[in-house]
Design an enzyme around this catalytic site. Sequence first.
Site, PDB file in Angstrom:
ATOM      1  N   LYS A   1      64.247   4.106  40.461  1.00  0.00           N
ATOM      2  CA  LYS A   1      63.732   5.045  41.467  1.00  0.00           C
ATOM      3  C   LYS A   1      63.273   4.336  42.731  1.00  0.00           C
ATOM      4  O   LYS A   1      63.483   4.820  43.835  1.00  0.00           O
ATOM      5  CB  LYS A   1      62.534   5.838  40.918  1.00  0.00           C
ATOM      6  CG  LYS A   1      62.861   6.764  39.784  1.00  0.00           C
ATOM      7  CD  LYS A   1      61.609   7.457  39.280  1.00  0.00           C
ATOM      8  CE  LYS A   1      60.602   6.530  38.640  1.00  0.00           C
ATOM      9  NZ  LYS A   1      61.048   5.920  37.382  1.00  0.00           N
TER      10      LYS A   1
ATOM     11  N   GLY B   1      56.334   0.163  37.783  1.00  0.00           N
ATOM     12  CA  GLY B   1      56.787  -1.069  38.406  1.00  0.00           C
ATOM     13  C   GLY B   1      58.058  -0.762  39.164  1.00  0.00           C
ATOM     14  O   GLY B   1      59.055  -0.381  38.576  1.00  0.00           O
ATOM     15  N   HIS B   2      57.987  -0.840  40.471  1.00  0.00           N
ATOM     16  CA  HIS B   2      59.160  -0.547  41.287  1.00  0.00           C
ATOM     17  C   HIS B   2      59.646  -1.831  41.923  1.00  0.00           C
ATOM     18  O   HIS B   2      58.874  -2.519  42.578  1.00  0.00           O
ATOM     19  CB  HIS B   2      58.805   0.452  42.404  1.00  0.00           C
ATOM     20  CG  HIS B   2      58.546   1.833  41.890  1.00  0.00           C
ATOM     21  ND1 HIS B   2      58.065   2.836  42.684  1.00  0.00           N
ATOM     22  CD2 HIS B   2      58.713   2.361  40.676  1.00  0.00           C
ATOM     23  CE1 HIS B   2      57.952   3.936  41.957  1.00  0.00           C
ATOM     24  NE2 HIS B   2      58.331   3.663  40.736  1.00  0.00           N
TER      25      HIS B   2
ATOM     26  N   ASP C   1      62.036   3.390  34.679  1.00  0.00           N
ATOM     27  CA  ASP C   1      62.885   2.241  35.019  1.00  0.00           C
ATOM     28  C   ASP C   1      64.308   2.629  35.369  1.00  0.00           C
ATOM     29  O   ASP C   1      65.244   1.861  35.145  1.00  0.00           O
ATOM     30  CB  ASP C   1      62.911   1.207  33.855  1.00  0.00           C
ATOM     31  CG  ASP C   1      61.515   0.814  33.454  1.00  0.00           C
ATOM     32  OD1 ASP C   1      60.712   0.570  34.361  1.00  0.00           O
ATOM     33  OD2 ASP C   1      61.230   0.790  32.252  1.00  0.00           O
TER      34      ASP C   1
ATOM     35  N   GLN D   1      57.276   6.529  36.259  1.00  0.00           N
ATOM     36  CA  GLN D   1      57.738   6.715  34.878  1.00  0.00           C
ATOM     37  C   GLN D   1      58.939   7.678  34.848  1.00  0.00           C
ATOM     38  O   GLN D   1      59.708   7.684  35.784  1.00  0.00           O
ATOM     39  CB  GLN D   1      56.604   7.215  33.965  1.00  0.00           C
ATOM     40  CG  GLN D   1      55.538   6.156  33.693  1.00  0.00           C
ATOM     41  CD  GLN D   1      54.499   6.067  34.794  1.00  0.00           C
ATOM     42  OE1 GLN D   1      54.004   7.058  35.270  1.00  0.00           O
ATOM     43  NE2 GLN D   1      54.163   4.864  35.194  1.00  0.00           N
TER      44      GLN D   1
HETATM   45  P1  IMP Z   1      51.030   3.773  29.533  1.00  0.00           P
HETATM   46  O1  IMP Z   1      51.601   4.589  30.651  1.00  0.00           O
HETATM   47  O2  IMP Z   1      50.651   2.383  29.957  1.00  0.00           O
HETATM   48  O3  IMP Z   1      49.926   4.480  28.824  1.00  0.00           O
HETATM   49  O4  IMP Z   1      52.190   3.580  28.446  1.00  0.00           O
HETATM   50  C1  IMP Z   1      52.678   4.662  27.674  1.00  0.00           C
HETATM   51  C2  IMP Z   1      54.184   4.555  27.479  1.00  0.00           C
HETATM   52  O5  IMP Z   1      54.834   4.717  28.721  1.00  0.00           O
HETATM   53  C3  IMP Z   1      54.669   3.213  26.931  1.00  0.00           C
HETATM   54  O6  IMP Z   1      55.806   3.442  26.132  1.00  0.00           O
HETATM   55  C4  IMP Z   1      55.083   2.456  28.188  1.00  0.00           C
HETATM   56  O7  IMP Z   1      56.044   1.461  27.907  1.00  0.00           O
HETATM   57  C5  IMP Z   1      55.666   3.586  28.988  1.00  0.00           C
HETATM   58  N1  IMP Z   1      55.622   3.354  30.447  1.00  0.00           N
HETATM   59  C6  IMP Z   1      54.576   3.484  31.273  1.00  0.00           C
HETATM   60  N2  IMP Z   1      54.912   3.218  32.545  1.00  0.00           N
HETATM   61  C7  IMP Z   1      56.218   2.928  32.527  1.00  0.00           C
HETATM   62  C8  IMP Z   1      57.167   2.606  33.551  1.00  0.00           C
HETATM   63  O8  IMP Z   1      56.868   2.542  34.741  1.00  0.00           O
HETATM   64  N3  IMP Z   1      58.443   2.372  33.139  1.00  0.00           N
HETATM   65  C9  IMP Z   1      58.818   2.473  31.831  1.00  0.00           C
HETATM   66  N4  IMP Z   1      57.972   2.785  30.854  1.00  0.00           N
HETATM   67  C10 IMP Z   1      56.681   3.016  31.192  1.00  0.00           C
HETATM   68 MG    MG Z   2      59.627   0.716  36.473  1.00  0.00          MG
END
Ligand code: IMP
Ligand code: MG
Length: 425
Positions: free
Chosen positions: A16, A40-41, A13, A222
């Site tokens: 990017k 999520g972009h 977040d 991420q």
């Molecule tokens: P997962 O990727 O859904 O397995 O989540 C694992 C961890 O990564 C959790 O803490 C999520 O909140 C975090 N996470 C996954 N994708 C994102 C992202 O795009 N932005 C911020 N945190 C993320």
């Molecule tokens: Mg994001």
Amino acid sequence: MPATVIVGAQWGDEGKGKIVDLLAQESDLVCRYQGGPNAGHTVIVHGETFKFRHLPSGILSGKVSVLGAGCVVDPAVLLEEIDDLESRGVSAEPLRISGNAHLIMPWHIAIDGASEKRLGKLQIGTTRRGIGPAYADKAARLGIRVQDLLDPKILRQKIEVALAEKNIWLERVYEQQPFALEEVASRHEELAQRLRPYVADTSLLVDRALAEGKRVLLEGAQGTLLDLDHGTYPFVTSSNPIAGAAATGIGIGPTRIDEVLGVSKAYVTRVGAGPFPSEMEDTIATSVRELGQEYGTVTGRERRPGWLDLVALRYAVRLNGITSLALTKLDVLSALDQLQVCVRYRLPDGEETPDFPAHQSDFHHAEPVLQAVAGWGEPLDECATLADLPPAARAYVELVERELAVPVRLVGTGAAREQVLAKVS
Ligand code: IMP
Ligand code: MG
């Protein structure tokens, strides 16, 4: 710079999507190398907001947009996103998906949710999109890949083999409903028909583009601290967001990468559980959350704001080989009189360190050593270049450059595509 990696330098977040969108204008290809619809972009173009989960944000500029082998793809989510985009007049035709990317299947989503529920207080706080279970099956060599969509017979067979095991798991371990083979198979045959035109040999495609001197952006999802190997395990995602993974995730050699642009907010946020040394106290956190609209793009969850953490950022510079930085959302700090920056961690034994602790217990118990820095207390809307920033804002940027020995190339001063200041060099 023909091949540039854009990598999140914090917990995701960082903004990017916006930076990729901006640089995509000058690129020929935009590629995602890992992750799936957990990302999520948000990109705002001419007042219109686009939220992407799967699609590389370069699709908005009509650039060839690649989902590499290192990604996991939820076909239903991807098609929904394609439909939404096309209904708004943007073509998804330039999308290319690696046949080696793995599919997120319905049982992955069911297991992600059930496993979090079972962990209770110990839960990771995943996005519940099936990311972890899909990557787990990939590593266990039980996964179903995008190329399996090309052959209905193979697809059905693989679903049958997977369900024979997953249904037992779902019913007996997680007390969930099993999936019916017929239903899953026919649904996926439908999805397959629509996705087939986008499947391509993306490793070859990117290699050829680089050989022709084209400009390729490799977009990480991420962020560094969510990296499976180097992040704050187990509070991480199940893939490798760091820059080195761009080569494996796309299928090019590491020597093809020229530049690594790290993206960091001017502060920090994290969603989900896990330790967070520079987390702000509640009242300031609440106002930063409001000012920065710090709510998850995918899950809508509140993000946890913290002061800029130079220890973690130094770690990101090291892990990614960051050659320059983009500092986003500097405008959000305009509202605060007094700012703090975390310059070191104090470890349980009293030692202070500028380096990210290698051992989890040290990180979990690290206290931030905060340095107070002056705020600038005025909006940044009128600034056209970095030189126009108020002196205190410029000093803030220079502090980051000095501490990390990396130039800050871009600064974000607002949500829109236009609100990025570039260094005049
Ligand atoms: P997962 O990727 O859904 O397995 O989540 C694992 C961890 O990564 C959790 O803490 C999520 O909140 C975090 N996470 C996954 N994708 C994102 C992202 O795009 N932005 C911020 N945190 C993320
Ligand atoms: Mg994001």
